[in-house]
Design an enzyme around this catalytic site. Structure first.
Site, PDB file in Angstrom:
ATOM      1  CG  ASN A  73      -0.337   0.101   2.514  1.00  0.00           C
ATOM      2  OD1 ASN A  73       0.785   0.592   2.631  1.00  0.00           O
ATOM      3  ND2 ASN A  73      -1.023  -0.346   3.545  1.00  0.00           N
ATOM      4  CG  HIS A 100       1.215   3.630  11.043  1.00  0.00           C
ATOM      5  ND1 HIS A 100       1.429   2.535  10.240  1.00  0.00           N
ATOM      6  CD2 HIS A 100       1.555   3.246  12.305  1.00  0.00           C
ATOM      7  CE1 HIS A 100       1.889   1.531  10.985  1.00  0.00           C
ATOM      8  NE2 HIS A 100       1.975   1.938  12.233  1.00  0.00           N
ATOM      9  CD  GLU A 119      21.622 -18.034  13.710  1.00  0.00           C
ATOM     10  OE1 GLU A 119      21.364 -17.029  13.005  1.00  0.00           O
ATOM     11  OE2 GLU A 119      22.670 -18.682  13.596  1.00  0.00           O
ATOM     12  CE  LYS A 157      -1.842   2.894   6.173  1.00  0.00           C
ATOM     13  NZ  LYS A 157      -0.506   3.094   6.743  1.00  0.00           N
TER      14      LYS A 157
END
Lengths: 473, 473
Positions: free
Chosen positions: A37, A113, A217, A99
């Site tokens: 987005n 956000h 890892e 968005k």
């Protein structure tokens, strides 16, 4: 299996470890959906809407990319359909989206956000989007699988070792893990060092239940968590130092309430020649601070085997630190151990000081107790093999019996390790005099005994500290 | 700049974060040499000699790959020559090599990782390789650069805040970092959250000295370490929780004796609504355990600014934990602070109990002290803003003055944090009664005060604990 990724997080290396392993192991039942987005928390992402960059990377990492308009329902449907038919590769749907699409006030705009719309804007948004509706789009779903192995208990015959035989605890881990294979849902994974951690014993005997993750890892942890969610009992191993590479994944496994077992070998300055980059000297601190963690540190092969057996049934993040070198076997094969327990390995009515060690430093404490005995100083010695949970009762009794004189010795930096565990446990009723021997400067490369000497955690330093304490200096 | 990578480590996500950033920032003066010898520690690597897999990945990540036979001196020379002329992209020389080449007994054979040849084999190897020789191959070297900015001190005018004004310490960090720009060699970098950490103030004013690393925390650390090596003074910021993603890099920065400054915002349950995945609750434990680390945790904006100033001149790994929410300014702009110091913010001759907090819990301790005063219980309050090094003297004096009655309050899991720091510091002469309030279960999402209440670290819990202590219950 579906997994949804934001575009900002595609900058994380761990994402590429995941695509790499999904491609390498040809996980054709995995579909990742990337929501491109363009907008991260702070502004535009690294590559914005350049879906071609993502496409080329996905392809190079062995997955099958499909780029679509993420607002085109037909394209979405077709992509999920393709995902089902693609064979031999995971599918990655790269969905270009806008968005806030459909609400002109915020569509494709920065600064939203993690923010909720104020009530008036929310109302306008619903209106512009066509009013309150209930849309349901059905797409081709992946087949729901079930674990390949049923969750049952098998009779486990643990390896045993003769007293005084020298066997490294990492070797005992390998032997015990092999024995645990009698439990069908035990699986194992390792970060390309299974010949050092000794997970290779299991790998050779049960290749279908062993997963080589190579030197990645974070993905090692992710695999363990995924296996746990699917109902298996994972044991993941690498050098103790290298789990630090996956610390966020361990943290998130704790928060996600996963049940995983981690075994880190080659801890402390005891590893010797390999140098400080390979020495875990902060693992006890960092692992103790994980939510739901258990931290074990055995000193003997029979003890290791018994604790590995207990790990299989333990919930949460269960960590065991093993040692590179071989030291004398202290316990008989019938000795019992429990998570949260400890062992008083030396005691008498005349004890003047308590020595607390675990792993390699327990052996140093025992050697120190021998020397102290020659000097007519009786020392109680505690094997603190379970650091979390910890045996408060035994610690309190010892503190009382030796008038609060305690020497704690650890092959770890001074912060957050064995001493912190003891002091936290006794905070409300602390012992009067605690001397703490730990690794206080940057170690170099050398022989194990040279490095323990340089760090001041050898038997002679314990003798000196205990003598001084008893003499009240 | 040259960098040498083994092939096993190409499975690490961090490697791809590095290639990505090198490509994104068009670091044409960087040449990476990949030694593709096929053999890892345990056996064959993930992709063996399939150099084409590496080539496609390198290309997709924005770098310029050159595949060569790593034993062909002419090819090596040509590759280094090309690296100099390539413009706009980093060069990656993918060198296919044979491990142990030229000595038939071990050439391309497994099982020799990290092992020295026995003397007799070493002799045969020298013989087969043509005897003792001194070969020197000269290739085109990268131009040696020098720092773009000279290392000098500038006059820094720190921001100041009025008493009682509510300013978040993360905001004060942003203001202070901006002020530090007066020192020419101060540089900053952030993991795509600079609008939250407030590093964006520096970024906007000094874009040429700010580096957006996006969401790639391992590379965030690597960049800071690299800048430090080149003579700059880096400040790297992200959410405190996300530094756990880079824990191995922090560990290695400590071992490498780098001088870097890390600032983690949004710590503890205090962050509220974002939930536990965003709450650093193990950062104080994990960062304290790093070799050469300094750990600071301010509670007030004037204090934050002063400590940020001190960080600029501090060596080692210097970590500051900042807080999301805004709390009253406690100190005047002329108050002085030092690394290794603390502040006694309440005290009297009648103190019955010592309350120790830092950051948000200091504010809770002060509120508790007010309530306790109403109950005629005088409480000493210590602001333990420097956790490592720690102010042993002030702690000892307080313990003595309040007859060993201490309440320690931290927005952190119980292990390895503030209490551990205090208890380790006082181990040889411990206070008689320590009550430790910390986050003991998995937090949820909620308002900050709700979550601090649920964790038992609010003023009312401090009041209860202190009252009980004083009453000797």
């Amino acid at each position: 299996m579906w997994t949804l990724c934001g575009d900002s997080e595609l900058a994380e290396g761990s994402i590429w470890e995941a695509f790499d392993k999904a491609g390498y192991y040809q996980l054709s039942n995995l579909t990742a959906i990337l929501d491109i987005n363009r907008l991260g928390q702070r502004g535009e992402t690294e590559y914005g809407w350049t879906t071609d960059t993502y496409r080329r990377r996905i392809e190079a990492f062995g997955c099958f990319p499909i780029v679509i308009d993420g607002h085109d329902v037909t394209a979405i449907d077709r992509a999920f359909g393709s995902a089902l038919s693609a064979t031999g590769k995971p599918t990655v749907i790269i969905a270009k989206t806008v968005k806030g699409k459909g609400f002109s006030e915020i569509e494709n705009k920065d600064g939203w956000h993690g923010k909720a719309l104020p009530p008036d804007m929310a109302e306008r948004a619903i209106k512009e989007l066509g009013g309150v509706r209930n849309l349901k789009v059905k797409v081709a779903k992946p087949e729901s699988g079930k674990p390949a192995i049923a969750h049952t208990d098998g009779p486990v015959t643990l390896p045993t070792y003769k007293k005084e035989d020298k066997v490294a605890t990492r070797k005992a881990y390998g032997d015990a893990l092999l024995a645990l294979a009698a439990i069908p849902d035990v699986v194992a994974m390792d970060g390309e060092v299974s010949n050092s951690t000794h997970a290779d014993e299991f790998a050779k005997a049960h290749p279908e239940r062993f997963f080589e993750i190579f030197i990645a890892e974070q993905q090692l942890l992710a695999t363990a968590v995924g296996m746990s969610v699917c109902g298996y009992r994972p044991f993941a191993s690498t050098f103790a130092a290298f789990f630090s590479r996956a610390y966020d994944f361990i943290r998130m496994a704790g928060i996600s309430q996963a049940n995983i077992r981690l075994v880190g070998s080659h801890a402390g300055v005891e590893i010797g020649q390999d140098g400080p980059s390979q020495m875990a000297l902060e693992d006890l601190a960092s692992l103790r601070a994980i939510h739901s963690s258990t931290v074990l540190y055995p000193s003997d092969p029979n003890q290791t085997a018994k604790l590995v057996r207990l790990m299989a049934d333990r919930e949460g993040i269960v960590y065991m630190r093993t040692t590179r070198g071989a030291y004398p076997t202290l316990y008989g094969p019938n000795e019992t151990f429990k998570i949260g327990g400890s062992k008083v390995v030396r005691q008498s009515a005349k004890d003047k000081v308590t020595l607390i060690g675990a792993g390699v430093t327990l052996h140093n404490c025992l050697a120190a107790a021998d020397t102290l005995a020659q000097k007519k100083i009786a020392a109680r010695v505690i094997d603190l093999y379970s650091l979390k949970p910890i045996d408060v009762k035994t610690l309190k009794e010892a503190a009382k019996a030796t008038r609060g004189r305690i020497v704690i010795v650890e092959d770890h930096y001074p912060e957050g390790g064995i001493a912190a565990a003891v002091l936290e446990a006794l905070a409300q009723d602390p012992p009067a005099h605690v001397v703490h021997l730990a690794v206080r400067s940057l170690p170099t490369s050398g022989k194990p005994e040279e490095l323990m000497n340089a760090a001041g955690i050898s038997a002679k330093h314990i003798v000196a500290a205990a003598t001084k304490l008893v003499q009240g200096k």
